[in-house]
Design an enzyme around this catalytic site. Structure first.
Site, mmCIF file in Angstrom:
data_model
loop_
_atom_site.group_PDB
_atom_site.id
_atom_site.type_symbol
_atom_site.label_atom_id
_atom_site.label_comp_id
_atom_site.label_asym_id
_atom_site.label_seq_id
_atom_site.Cartn_x
_atom_site.Cartn_y
_atom_site.Cartn_z
ATOM 1 N N SER A 237 0.842 -1.193 0.000
ATOM 2 C CA SER A 237 0.000 0.000 0.000
ATOM 3 C C SER A 237 0.879 1.246 0.000
ATOM 4 C CB SER A 237 -0.912 0.004 1.221
ATOM 5 O OG SER A 237 -0.141 0.274 2.378
ATOM 6 N N LYS A 238 0.214 2.361 -0.054
ATOM 7 C CA LYS A 238 0.902 3.645 -0.172
ATOM 8 C C LYS A 238 2.025 3.836 0.835
ATOM 9 C CE LYS A 238 -2.130 7.143 -1.977
ATOM 10 N NZ LYS A 238 -3.273 7.884 -1.487
ATOM 11 N N ARG A 239 1.819 3.354 2.040
ATOM 12 C CA ARG A 239 2.845 3.628 3.046
ATOM 13 C C ARG A 239 4.139 2.863 2.772
ATOM 14 N NH1 ARG A 239 2.410 -0.674 6.624
ATOM 15 N NH2 ARG A 239 0.576 -1.880 6.043
#
Length: 480
Positions: A237-239
């Site tokens: 995911s984005k993180r």
RNA sequence: GGCGCCAUCGUCUAGUGGCCUAGGACAUCGCUCUCUCAAGGCGAAGAUCACGGGUUCAAAUCCCGUUGGCGCUACCA
């Protein structure tokens, strides 16, 4: 394909699309793009555009469709009504917020929670009252009490007990169908033979199978794909950093390299082949020929940017020189190295710089980091490297070498420059490394880089002289 | 918590009962090439095949259990 409510095209979705595409190619089947936008609030034209552009960039631009579920509402409605009529689905008047609270409370007490069918068991009077007061109603599927077992092409047999499936919603209170219902209806209507999607859908599949059965529709085959994980092994995911296709595009990854890398993330041909290049390009047909769903791995895979970078470099090196230059141009402009007009006016020079840099870039955007000294004077000197070449003797040698450089004209032939400098070196009993390394550092700021004499020639006499002079001025006196 | 899925070098993987004292790739470290870097070539290191029980003459491969990880648990998809 669902439009991404977050507004980007996730690499995981890209891989799913790719596997679908490869499978279709392999079996000479049709590749259909369907936009699953039943949730109006989470879909928009912009989000869909991002997906379409991503598909085109990866070279999967030819497909049937796209079909939009939001334009097929009446079809779903028909099937839902049929289910209600046959007593296989029922209206639910419950307030979603209340249900959510109940669920949360149960979760906090570490208890299992499932919808208790209270609306199925409503008395006639209660029902009439709800209708009279115009209470919003959704439609729930009445889950039959036999379990489901199906054979997944990659995971093998998967089963789920009916008591673990709640009466899920198939139509929202606003009248739109939910994903599970819409995709079942569409997969049947569009004669989809194989459903290939992420493993996060595994738990949806039994629900959908129940729907196929209730609707009396022919079932497709299912193949679930292992998830792509980040470094910490949770779903990418984005993180974890870059997850959107566009970010990779902007970093200067080649679509071919990304496709090749993604193909290998969860699948392998079974032998040692990893690179699918023919005639300098990714050969998608060769990939598709070899692609088999039953060779897809069932264990999740960690996304390894380092290997992607290696692969990207492999593809960059295979590009023809003019092609590479063409692809690099936008990155030169974006980094502020040169303007579009300057590039036009210095076509030959740019081509030579590109030729030198091509085998030395992992991503196209690395041109700024690795080749800035060709274009600009504000590149940074590697501090420790420079320090190594500032002793008195070296400064002296460089002082002399500067004179030699000044006397070379014309300064347009790397071979000539090399001969003059080497002659000076041997005439003065200098070892090559005594002057060649400092010269490189003084002029480019780096310990390594493309062949020195080509580099000097392209930077030009004037700039070379200026750079050497600057170093001499700055450090010369200090070391006297 | 419930349910489901998964488990081979740091990472991606090969392996489908004997060819495995586990093969390849990335990364790492040497050496080589070279004006340096990159690329290339050669080599090293790195996996008691998560753990424990079975089954079998034989198990990374089959079965059971344990542990761990992940996913789902929405009127998202």
């Amino acid at each position: 394909m669902a439009p991404s409510p977050t507004g980007f095209f996730h690499v995981g979705s890209a891989r799913t699309a790719l596997y679908n595409w490869l499978f279709a190619q392999h079996n000479k089947g049709k590749f259909i793009l369907r936009v699953e936008d039943t949730d109006v609030e989470r879909s928009s034209e912009d989000m869909i555009k991002v997906v379409l552009e991503g598909m085109a960039w990866l070279g999967m631009g030819q497909y049937e469709g796209p079909y939009y579920q939001s334009k097929r509402m009446d079809i779903y409605k028909k099937h839902i009504e049929k289910l209600i009529k046959e007593g296989k689905a029922y209206y639910c008047y419950c307030n979603p917020q209340d249900l959510k609270k109940e669920r949360q409370a149960a979760y906090e007490k570490k208890e299992d929670w499932k919808y208790d069918r209270r609306c199925l068991n409503l008395s006639k009077a209660e029902r009439a009252e709800k209708e009279k007061s115009n209470t919003p109603k959704a439609v729930r599927f009445l889950v039959p009490d036999h379990g489901v077992t199906y054979k997944d092409i990659v995971y093998g047999e998967i089963s789920r007990d009916s008591k673990d499936i709640e009466d899920f919603i198939i139509q929202r209170a606003n009248g739109t169908p939910t994903y599970n219902l819409a995709c079942v209806v569409d997969d049947y209507e569009m004669e989809i033979t194989h459903v290939i999607r992420g493993a996060d859908h595994i738990t949806n599949t039994p629900k959908q199978i129940l729907l196929y059965e209730a609707l009396n529709l022919q079932k497709p085959e299912f193949a679930h794909l292992p998830l792509i994980l980040g470094k910490d092994k949770s779903k990418l995911s984005k993180r974890h950093g870059a997850v959107s296709l566009r970010e990779y595009q902007e970093k200067g990854f080649l679509p071919d390299a990304l496709v090749n890398y993604l193909a290998l993330l969860g699948w392998s041909p079974g032998d040692d082949q990893e690179i699918f290049i023919r005639n300098g390009k990714l050969d998608k047909d060769m990939l598709a020929n070899r692609f088999m769903l039953d060779r897809v791995n069932s264990a999740n895979a960690v996304f390894d940017i380092t290997k992607l970078e290696w692969m990207n470099q492999q593809y960059i090196m295979q590009l023809s020189h003019p092609e590479f230059k063409q692809l690099l141009k936008p990155f030169i402009i974006k980094s502020g190295l040169m303007t579009a007009q300057d590039i036009e006016g210095n076509s030959d020079w740019i081509q030579k710089v590109c030729d030198l840099m091509q085998p030395r870039l992992k991503t196209l955007s690395d041109i700024d980091k690795n080749g800035r000294f060709f274009f600009k004077d504000d590149f940074t000197y590697e501090h420790d490297t420079l320090k190594k070449h500032l002793d008195k003797e070296t400064l002296h040698i460089m002082q002399k070498l500067l004179q030699v450089i000044k006397e070379i004209h014309p300064f347009d032939d790397a071979g000539e420059i090399e001969i003059k400098l080497r002659d000076y070196g041997s005439d003065n009993n200098l070892k090559v490394k005594q002057w060649i390394h400092p010269l490189r550092v003084y002029v480019t700021g780096c310990a390594g880089g493309p062949p020195l004499f080509d580099t000097l020639q392209l930077i030009g006499k004037e700039r070379c002289v200026k750079r050497i002079n600057n170093i001499l001025k700055e450090y010369g006196r200090l070391n006297d």
